[in-house]
Design a protein around this motif. Structure first.
Motif, short mmCIF file in Angstrom:
data_model
loop_
_atom_site.label_atom_id
_atom_site.label_comp_id
_atom_site.label_asym_id
_atom_site.label_seq_id
_atom_site.Cartn_x
_atom_site.Cartn_y
_atom_site.Cartn_z
N MET A 108 0.82 -0.35 0.08
CA MET A 108 -0.03 -0.41 0.12
C MET A 108 1.22 1.34 0.16
N TYR A 109 0.27 1.97 -0.74
CA TYR A 109 1.12 3.27 -0.99
C TYR A 109 0.46 4.58 -0.27
N ARG A 110 1.35 6.27 -0.15
CA ARG A 110 0.04 6.20 0.43
C ARG A 110 0.90 7.93 -0.97
N PHE A 111 -0.24 8.84 -1.14
CA PHE A 111 0.82 9.65 -2.36
C PHE A 111 -0.17 10.71 -1.52
N SER A 112 -0.15 12.60 -2.58
CA SER A 112 -1.04 13.45 -2.60
C SER A 112 -1.18 14.12 -4.07
N ILE A 113 -2.20 14.73 -4.42
CA ILE A 113 -2.46 15.32 -4.86
C ILE A 113 -3.24 16.29 -4.88
N ASN A 114 -3.65 17.40 -5.43
CA ASN A 114 -3.76 18.81 -5.63
C ASN A 114 -4.57 18.79 -4.20
N GLY A 115 -4.00 18.25 -2.89
CA GLY A 115 -4.41 18.97 -1.40
C GLY A 115 -5.13 16.96 -1.31
N GLU A 116 -4.83 16.91 -1.84
CA GLU A 116 -5.67 14.83 -1.88
C GLU A 116 -5.30 13.93 -1.26
N GLU A 117 -5.17 12.93 -0.25
CA GLU A 117 -4.47 12.17 0.40
C GLU A 117 -4.67 10.98 -0.31
N TRP A 118 -4.81 10.05 -0.73
CA TRP A 118 -4.73 8.78 -2.11
C TRP A 118 -4.18 7.88 -1.49
N ILE A 119 -4.76 6.99 -1.39
CA ILE A 119 -4.50 5.53 -1.05
C ILE A 119 -4.23 4.50 -2.07
N LEU A 120 -3.06 4.07 -2.23
CA LEU A 120 -2.98 3.07 -3.96
C LEU A 120 -2.87 1.66 -3.07
N ARG A 121 -3.72 0.89 -3.37
CA ARG A 121 -3.50 -0.78 -2.67
C ARG A 121 -3.63 -1.96 -3.89
N PHE A 122 -2.90 -2.70 -4.07
CA PHE A 122 -3.08 -3.90 -4.05
C PHE A 122 -3.76 -5.17 -3.92
N SER A 123 -4.70 -5.68 -5.03
CA SER A 123 -5.38 -6.71 -5.03
C SER A 123 -4.81 -8.07 -4.89
N PRO A 124 -4.85 -8.35 -3.66
CA PRO A 124 -4.38 -10.33 -3.36
C PRO A 124 -3.96 -11.41 -5.02
N GLN A 125 -4.94 -10.89 -5.91
CA GLN A 125 -3.82 -11.30 -7.06
C GLN A 125 -3.33 -10.82 -7.89
N VAL A 126 -3.07 -9.64 -8.10
CA VAL A 126 -2.59 -9.18 -8.51
C VAL A 126 -0.64 -9.19 -8.11
N LEU A 127 -0.16 -10.28 -8.38
CA LEU A 127 1.30 -10.30 -8.22
C LEU A 127 2.71 -9.91 -8.85
N ILE A 128 3.15 -8.24 -8.60
CA ILE A 128 4.06 -7.95 -8.66
C ILE A 128 5.47 -7.12 -8.37
N GLU A 129 6.00 -7.20 -8.73
CA GLU A 129 7.21 -6.74 -7.98
C GLU A 129 7.76 -5.32 -7.11
N ALA A 130 7.77 -4.92 -6.34
CA ALA A 130 8.19 -4.08 -5.79
C ALA A 130 8.23 -2.63 -6.45
N ASP A 131 9.22 -2.60 -8.00
CA ASP A 131 9.56 -1.80 -8.51
C ASP A 131 8.72 -0.96 -9.51
N GLU A 132 8.05 -2.76 -9.98
CA GLU A 132 6.92 -2.20 -10.82
C GLU A 132 5.28 -1.68 -10.07
N LYS A 133 5.40 -1.59 -8.84
CA LYS A 133 4.53 -0.74 -7.53
C LYS A 133 4.55 0.11 -7.74
N GLN A 134 6.13 0.74 -7.59
CA GLN A 134 6.49 2.22 -7.61
C GLN A 134 6.26 3.29 -8.67
N ALA A 135 6.47 1.64 -10.37
CA ALA A 135 5.85 2.20 -11.22
C ALA A 135 4.80 3.06 -11.92
N ILE A 136 4.10 2.10 -10.97
CA ILE A 136 3.01 2.37 -11.22
C ILE A 136 2.19 3.81 -10.73
#
Length: 94
Positions: free
Chosen positions: A1-29
């Motif tokens: 799970m990642y947290r990021f902010s855009i235009n003052g809105e705090e967003w959470i990016l999460r990945f479904s358990p069925q999505v199996l990708i590496e940490a560098d791909e998550k960072q690229a997303i």
């Protein structure tokens, strides 16, 4: 799970358990999402969108705005699994 902010809105990016990708791909997303930043405000609760990347493929996002701003990567479809319609039939994109 990642947290990021855009235009003052705090967003959470999460990945479904069925999505199996590496940490560098998550960072690229995450970095790709920062590039479309302002467009995220246009999506309502329950919407979905797809982002296409050469490295990862088609990334399917589900949008939640209640109770928090959450984007869930619900699936990733590699380019070799894409099909295109030509007339009355479908064929692999590549």
């Amino acid at each position: 799970m990642y947290r990021f902010s855009i235009n003052g809105e705090e967003w959470i990016l999460r990945f479904s358990p069925q999505v199996l990708i590496e940490a560098d791909e998550k960072q690229a997303i995450l970095m790709s999402l920062l590039h479309i930043g302002n467009d995220l405000a246009e999506f309502s609760h329950g919407n979905a969108f797809i982002m296409f990347t050469k490295k990862i493929g088609a990334i399917v996002f589900d949008v939640e705005r209640i109770p928090s701003f959450i984007l869930t990567v619900s699936n990733i479809i590699p380019e070799e699994n894409w099909y295109i319609q030509e007339k009355n039939s479908f064929k692999p994109l590549k």
